[in-house]
Design an enzyme around this catalytic site. Structure first.
Site, PDB file in Angstrom:
ATOM      1  N   HIS A 174       0.829  -1.205   0.000  1.00 41.68           N
ATOM      2  CA  HIS A 174       0.000   0.000   0.000  1.00 41.68           C
ATOM      3  C   HIS A 174       0.866   1.259   0.000  1.00 41.68           C
ATOM      4  O   HIS A 174       0.390   2.343  -0.347  1.00 41.68           O
ATOM      5  CB  HIS A 174      -0.920   0.017   1.230  1.00 41.68           C
ATOM      6  N   ASP A 245      -4.301  -6.492  -7.900  1.00 38.04           N
ATOM      7  CA  ASP A 245      -4.585  -5.991  -6.570  1.00 38.04           C
ATOM      8  C   ASP A 245      -5.071  -4.548  -6.750  1.00 38.04           C
ATOM      9  O   ASP A 245      -5.054  -3.997  -7.859  1.00 38.04           O
ATOM     10  CB  ASP A 245      -3.328  -6.055  -5.707  1.00 38.04           C
TER      11      ASP A 245
END
Length: 471
Positions: A174, A245
Site C-alpha cells: 500500500h 490488486d
C-alpha cells in the site's frame, strides 16, 4: 466489449460519493469492491449499483478474509486464518468459508477476495501476518482449500492472493513496492506451492504488487507478462480470471499506465483505481487488443454465471447466531511456557501494549470478573500481571510490531510482577519478542477469542493449538 467493464472501482463507505458510484455503474463498470459500511448500507448500495448498470449482471466484491466483521461493525469478526492454522482443522476452515459466503451473498456481495495463500514466514511483514494460515505450504494449501470449498458451498466466488506470494517481504505494498528475493526453484517449493495446488478450485488469482526478480526483474507481478501470461497461464495452466490488486495502492506509480500494462499482461479486471473516471477515459483512448478484450468479456461472463448458481439466503438466515468462533477458539489458542492461573477472589493487573486501534478488552476482562476475579490496570506493581498485546496488520501503516518504547515499557512492567503472562490477541511475533516465561496466543482480538483466553487463565480448558509460524 464495453471497455469500462474492465474497471471495478472501489467504494469506501463514508468517503466515496454514492452519486459518483452510480455514475460509474451507468457507464458500465464491471463491478465494485466495497470497503466498510453496515449491513443495511451494503445491501442498499449493491441493489442501487445493479439497478443503475446497463449490464445484465455486475460483480460486487469485498475483502471479507475474516468474515464481514473486519469491515462491518454489525457483523461478527470470524477467526483469523492464522488461528485456523493453529487449530489445523479443515472443518473449521470450511465452516468459515461457508459462513462468509452466506453472509456476503445475503447483502448482495457475490465475490470474496480470499483466501490469502501467502506464507507467514517473515516476522516483519506488515500486511500478511494473521491473514495467512501459516508458514508451511502444505498447511496453507490444506486449510485454504477447505475454506474455498466452504465459499463454493455458500455460492460465493473466491480469489487466491497475492500471486506469486507476498509473505516473505517486509514492505506494505500500500506504501511502496515490495521485492521478493528468491530463486525460481525456491518459489516453486515455497511461495508458489499453494497456488499450484489450488488453481483447479480458483475462480480468480489476484496478482500482487511486488517485484520478483527471479521471475521478472523489470515489472511487478501485477503488470508482468512473464509472471501472468507465461508463468501463471501457460506454465501453470490457469485459464480463469486474473485480477490486479487494488490499483490505488502506492506500489505501482502512475495508475493509468500500470492498469494498461496489467491488461496487456493478461489481467482481466483492473481493481479499485484511485481515479476510475480518468482511467476509463484513458483506456478508451488506447488501441486495446481485440482478442484480450474478448477474453476479458468471456471471463467476466463466466464469473457472473457462476455467481448466480446458488441463490442468496435471507439476512436473517445468514446471520443466525452460531458457536463457530467459540469452538474455533478452543482449538486455536496456543500456549508457550507456563500459564498464569487465576481463582475467584484473586486480582489480575493488566497492561495494554500496541493498542493503537483502541480495541476493547471488555470481553476478556468481563469474563474474568464474572468468575470472581478482580481486574485492575497495572499501576507499577502486581502479584499477577497480564500484558495484552493488540497490534495487528493495518493497511498503509507499514508496521506490525511493538516500538522500542513499547517493548521497554512492557519489559519493565514484567520485572515488577511476581507472576506474569503475555497474551497476544493478534500478531504472534509481538509476544515472541517479549522476555516472558509464559505466552498465550489467540491470533484474533474477537470477543470469542478474548473470552477463551480468560477461560484458559481460569482453568476451564487447556489450550490445544500449535504455533503455525516460527517465532
Amino acid at each position: 466489449m464495453n471497455i469500462n467493464r474492465l474497471v471495478h472501482p472501489g467504494f469506501w463507505f463514508g468517503k466515496t460519493s454514492e452519486e459518483d458510484a452510480l455514475k460509474l455503474a451507468r457507464l458500465g463498470a464491471g463491478g465494485f469492491c466495497l470497503y466498510g459500511g453496515t449491513r443495511a448500507e451494503v445491501s442498499a448500495l449493491t441493489r442501487a449499483l445493479r439497478a443503475a448498470s446497463p449490464h445484465k449482471k455486475i460483480l460486487i466484491s469485498a475483502d471479507y478474509e475474516d468474515g464481514l466483521g473486519r469491515w462491518l461493525p454489525d457483523a461478527e469478526l470470524l477467526p483469523s486464518n492464522l488461528a485456523l492454522g493453529a487449530a489445523g482443522d479443515e472443518e473449521l476452515a470450511f465452516e468459515k468459508g461457508l459462513l462468509t459466503a452466506r453472509q456476503a451473498k445475503s447483502l448482495g456481495v457475490d465475490w470474496v477476495f480470499a483466501p490469502v495463500v501467502d506464507l507467514a514466514d517473515h516476522p516483519d511483514n506488515p500486511i500478511v501476518n494473521t491473514r495467512s494460515f501459516g508458514a508451511d505450504p502444505a498447511l496453507v494449501t490444506r486449510l485454504a482449500g477447505a475454506f474455498m470449498d466452504g465459499l463454493a458451498r455458500g455460492g460465493a466466488l473466491n480469489s487466491l492472493k497475492h500471486f506469486p506470494g507476498h509473505g516473505n517481504t517486509a514492505t506494505d505494498s500500500h506504501l511502496a513496492l515490495p521485492v521478493l528475493l528468491a530463486t525460481k526453484q525456491h518459489l516453486l517449493e515455497r511461495e508458489l506451492a499453494p497456488f499450484c495446488a489450488l488453481l483447479p478450485k480458483a475462480d480468480c488469482v489476484m496478482a500482487g504488487h511486488l517485484l520478483v526478480p527471479a521471475l521478472d526483474d523489470q515489472r511487478p507481478a501485477s503488470t508482468s507478462p512473464k509472471i501472468i501470461g507465461e508463468l501463471l497461464q501457460t506454465e501453470m495452466g490457469f485459464s480463469n480470471c486474473v485480477s490486479t490488486d487494488a490499483l490505488m495502492m502506492k506500489a505501482l506509480g502512475d495508475e493509468k499506465q500500470a492498469a494498461l500494462a496489467a491488461f496487456l499482461a493478461d489481467a482481466h479486471i483492473l481493481l479499485a483505481p484511485e481515479k476510475p473516471f480518468e482511467l476509463m477515459e484513458f483506456l478508451h483512448a488506447q488501441k486495446l487488443p481485440e482478442d484480450k478484450l474478448r477474453r476479458a468479456e468471456q471471463i467476466q461472463n463466466l464469473l457472473c454465471a457462476r455467481a448466480d448458481e446458488i441463490p442468496s439466503p435471507t439476512q436473517a438466515a445468514a446471520f443466525e447466531s452460531t458457536d463457530f468462533s467459540a469452538r474455533a477458539a478452543r482449538k486455536a489458542l496456543t500456549l508457550s511456557g507456563a500459564l498464569l492461573t487465576l481463582k475467584p477472589g484473586e486480582t489480575l493487573h493488566y497492561l495494554d501494549a500496541g493498542n493503537d486501534e483502541n480495541l476493547s478488552s471488555a470481553p476478556f476482562l468481563n469474563t474474568l470478573a464474572a468468575h470472581g476475579v478482580r481486574v485492575e490496570k497495572f499501576n507499577g506493581t502486581a502479584d499477577k500481571l497480564a500484558v495484552l498485546c493488540w497490534r495487528r496488520y493495518q493497511a498503509f501503516k507499514g508496521k506490525i510490531g511493538l516500538s522500542e518504547e513499547e517493548t521497554a515499557q512492557v519489559t519493565a512492567a514484567l520485572r515488577r510482577a511476581k507472576q506474569h503472562l503475555v497474551i497476544s490477541f493478534a500478531n504472534p511475533w509481538t509476544a515472541g519478542g517479549i522476555p516472558a516465561g509464559g505466552k498465550l496466543f489467540t491470533f484474533s482480538p474477537s470477543p470469542a477469542f478474548q473470552q477463551a483466553a480468560a477461560e484458559c487463565l481460569l482453568g476451564l480448558f487447556t489450550p490445544q493449538g500449535k504455533l503455525p509460524v516460527s517465532l
